[in-house]
Motif scaffolding. Structure first.
Motif, short mmCIF file in Angstrom:
data_model
loop_
_atom_site.label_atom_id
_atom_site.label_comp_id
_atom_site.label_asym_id
_atom_site.label_seq_id
_atom_site.Cartn_x
_atom_site.Cartn_y
_atom_site.Cartn_z
N ALA A 173 0.82 -1.22 0.00
CA ALA A 173 0.00 0.00 0.00
C ALA A 173 0.85 1.27 0.00
O ALA A 173 0.32 2.36 -0.20
CB ALA A 173 -0.92 0.00 1.22
N ARG A 174 2.15 1.15 0.22
CA ARG A 174 2.99 2.33 0.42
C ARG A 174 4.12 2.51 -0.58
O ARG A 174 4.68 3.60 -0.67
CB ARG A 174 3.58 2.29 1.84
N ILE A 175 4.49 1.48 -1.30
CA ILE A 175 5.65 1.61 -2.19
C ILE A 175 5.26 1.29 -3.63
O ILE A 175 4.29 0.58 -3.88
CB ILE A 175 6.82 0.70 -1.74
N ASP A 176 6.05 1.82 -4.54
CA ASP A 176 5.80 1.63 -5.97
C ASP A 176 6.66 0.46 -6.47
O ASP A 176 7.61 0.62 -7.23
CB ASP A 176 6.15 2.92 -6.72
N ALA A 177 6.32 -0.73 -5.97
CA ALA A 177 7.04 -1.94 -6.37
C ALA A 177 6.11 -3.13 -6.18
O ALA A 177 5.17 -3.08 -5.39
CB ALA A 177 8.32 -2.12 -5.53
N ASP A 178 6.36 -4.18 -6.93
CA ASP A 178 5.59 -5.41 -6.79
C ASP A 178 6.07 -6.15 -5.54
O ASP A 178 7.26 -6.37 -5.37
CB ASP A 178 5.81 -6.27 -8.05
N VAL A 179 5.14 -6.50 -4.65
CA VAL A 179 5.50 -7.16 -3.39
C VAL A 179 4.91 -8.57 -3.38
O VAL A 179 3.70 -8.74 -3.55
CB VAL A 179 5.00 -6.37 -2.17
N THR A 180 5.76 -9.57 -3.21
CA THR A 180 5.30 -10.95 -3.15
C THR A 180 5.85 -11.61 -1.88
O THR A 180 6.74 -11.08 -1.22
CB THR A 180 5.75 -11.76 -4.38
N VAL A 181 5.30 -12.77 -1.56
CA VAL A 181 5.70 -13.50 -0.35
C VAL A 181 6.11 -14.92 -0.74
O VAL A 181 5.44 -15.57 -1.54
CB VAL A 181 4.55 -13.55 0.68
N ARG A 182 7.22 -15.36 -0.16
CA ARG A 182 7.67 -16.75 -0.34
C ARG A 182 7.83 -17.40 1.03
O ARG A 182 7.83 -16.73 2.06
CB ARG A 182 9.02 -16.80 -1.07
N ASP A 183 8.02 -18.71 1.01
CA ASP A 183 8.27 -19.42 2.26
C ASP A 183 9.66 -19.06 2.79
O ASP A 183 10.39 -18.27 2.21
CB ASP A 183 8.13 -20.93 2.04
N ARG A 184 10.02 -19.65 3.89
CA ARG A 184 11.26 -19.33 4.63
C ARG A 184 12.48 -19.28 3.71
O ARG A 184 12.72 -20.19 2.92
CB ARG A 184 11.43 -20.41 5.70
N PHE A 185 13.25 -18.21 3.83
CA PHE A 185 14.43 -18.01 2.98
C PHE A 185 15.37 -19.20 3.06
O PHE A 185 15.89 -19.67 2.05
CB PHE A 185 15.16 -16.73 3.40
N LEU A 186 15.60 -19.70 4.27
CA LEU A 186 16.57 -20.77 4.48
C LEU A 186 16.09 -22.10 3.92
O LEU A 186 16.87 -23.06 3.83
CB LEU A 186 16.91 -20.91 5.96
N ASP A 187 14.81 -22.19 3.53
CA ASP A 187 14.30 -23.35 2.80
C ASP A 187 14.33 -23.12 1.29
O ASP A 187 14.79 -23.97 0.53
CB ASP A 187 12.85 -23.66 3.23
N HIS A 207 16.12 -21.01 -0.50
CA HIS A 207 17.47 -20.82 -1.06
C HIS A 207 18.51 -21.64 -0.29
O HIS A 207 19.62 -21.18 -0.01
CB HIS A 207 17.84 -19.34 -1.07
N ARG A 208 18.16 -22.86 0.06
CA ARG A 208 19.07 -23.75 0.81
C ARG A 208 20.21 -24.20 -0.09
O ARG A 208 19.98 -24.66 -1.21
CB ARG A 208 18.28 -24.96 1.31
N THR A 209 21.43 -24.06 0.39
CA THR A 209 22.59 -24.58 -0.33
C THR A 209 23.25 -25.67 0.53
O THR A 209 23.04 -25.74 1.74
CB THR A 209 23.61 -23.47 -0.62
N ASP A 210 24.06 -26.49 -0.11
CA ASP A 210 24.67 -27.63 0.59
C ASP A 210 25.58 -27.19 1.74
O ASP A 210 25.75 -27.92 2.72
CB ASP A 210 25.48 -28.50 -0.39
N ASP A 211 26.17 -26.00 1.61
CA ASP A 211 27.14 -25.57 2.62
C ASP A 211 26.56 -24.59 3.63
O ASP A 211 27.29 -24.00 4.42
CB ASP A 211 28.36 -24.94 1.94
N LEU A 212 25.23 -24.42 3.63
CA LEU A 212 24.64 -23.37 4.47
C LEU A 212 24.86 -23.61 5.97
O LEU A 212 25.17 -22.68 6.71
CB LEU A 212 23.14 -23.23 4.17
N ALA A 213 24.74 -24.85 6.41
CA ALA A 213 24.97 -25.15 7.83
C ALA A 213 26.40 -24.78 8.23
O ALA A 213 26.64 -24.20 9.30
CB ALA A 213 24.70 -26.63 8.11
N GLU A 214 27.35 -25.09 7.35
CA GLU A 214 28.75 -24.76 7.65
C GLU A 214 28.96 -23.25 7.67
O GLU A 214 29.71 -22.72 8.50
CB GLU A 214 29.67 -25.41 6.61
N ARG A 215 28.28 -22.55 6.76
CA ARG A 215 28.42 -21.08 6.73
C ARG A 215 27.89 -20.45 8.03
O ARG A 215 28.47 -19.51 8.56
CB ARG A 215 27.67 -20.49 5.52
#
Length: 253
Positions: free
Chosen positions: A26-40, A42-50
């Protein structure tokens, strides 16, 4: 120019990310969408180590990280079962770098803002006083919003710390947080606070505003874009009228 904002849910917290997205829409001039948890998503194999590499071992030690096998296993479990994670502070800037690397190349440009709402406590190192400071957000790409940081980063009323010291003198240990929260009058947010979603809306807008204008925060305490260091100021900025100072009301009201 930010053309779209992608908000990521934090299902192990009380933050209602779809409501935050509606407020932004309602306040910005951009398309706003929602996704599930970022860590799910965009999960990478080395994320736990990072994550293990950027754990903060002590408030007064600049060096981070513990990549022993047991720690990496803990981080793997925390990725799978976020409701069990807690009590660990992470270097927010290096977490941001790790999550940026996990983004697909075609979504890494600054025309798309990724707003990762996290169930982790994040901090930044203070060169001026040689210690780590918890943060509510780290601006940039992706922008990080820490739900635990909302409760833990701003300083609480002075009475809270006096009661903490009094209890420690009497009993020799630190009282449970819930005990202090019940005994101390004063305005501050607590874990799973019903005001969490409303308070995070302004921090989400700060992330958009920074990418869109290059201006990090507003210095007026009556504005959603103000970076509050005390809970009383956070409540004034995020939960009371007016929502914005005159300058930013022209942009976002």
């Amino acid at each position: 120019m930010v053309e779209r904002v992608i908000c990521y849910r934090a299902p192990s917290t009380v933050a209602a990310v779809d409501e935050i997205a509606d407020w932004l829409r309602a306040r910005i001039d951009a398309d706003v969408t929602v996704r599930d948890r970022f860590l799910d998503v965009h999960r990478t194999d080395d994320l736990a180590e990072r994550f293990a590499e950027v754990r903060v071992p002590s408030p007064y030690e600049r060096d981070t990280g513990n990549t022993m096998l047991g720690t990496i296993r803990y981080e793997e479990r925390a990725l799978e079962h976020p409701e069990r994670e807690g009590g660990v502070l992470y270097d927010g800037v290096r977490i941001q770098r790790a999550l940026n690397a996990a983004l697909p190349a075609e979504e890494r440009g600054l025309e798309t803002l990724h707003l990762a709402i996290l169930d982790r406590a994040i901090g930044t190192w203070g060169e001026h006083d040689g210690r780590w400071h918890k943060r509510v957000n780290v601006l940039g790409q992706p922008a990080l919003l820490s739900v635990p940081g909302l409760y833990e980063a701003p300083a609480k009323p002075e009475a809270y710390y006096k009661e903490q010291q009094r209890h420690a003198l009497l009993s020799g240990d630190t009282p449970p947080r819930e005990v202090l929260e019940n005994q101390v009058d004063g305005e501050f947010l607590v874990e799973d606070d019903p005001r969490t979603t409303d308070a995070l809306k302004g921090y989400a807008l700060q992330a958009y505003h920074f990418l869109e204008t290059g201006e990090p925060f507003c210095d007026r305490e009556v504005c959603r874009l103000f970076n509050a260091h005390y809970h009383e100021d956070l409540i004034d900025a995020q939960l009371r009228e007016p929502e914005f100072c005159g300058e930013h009301a022209r942009l976002y009201e």
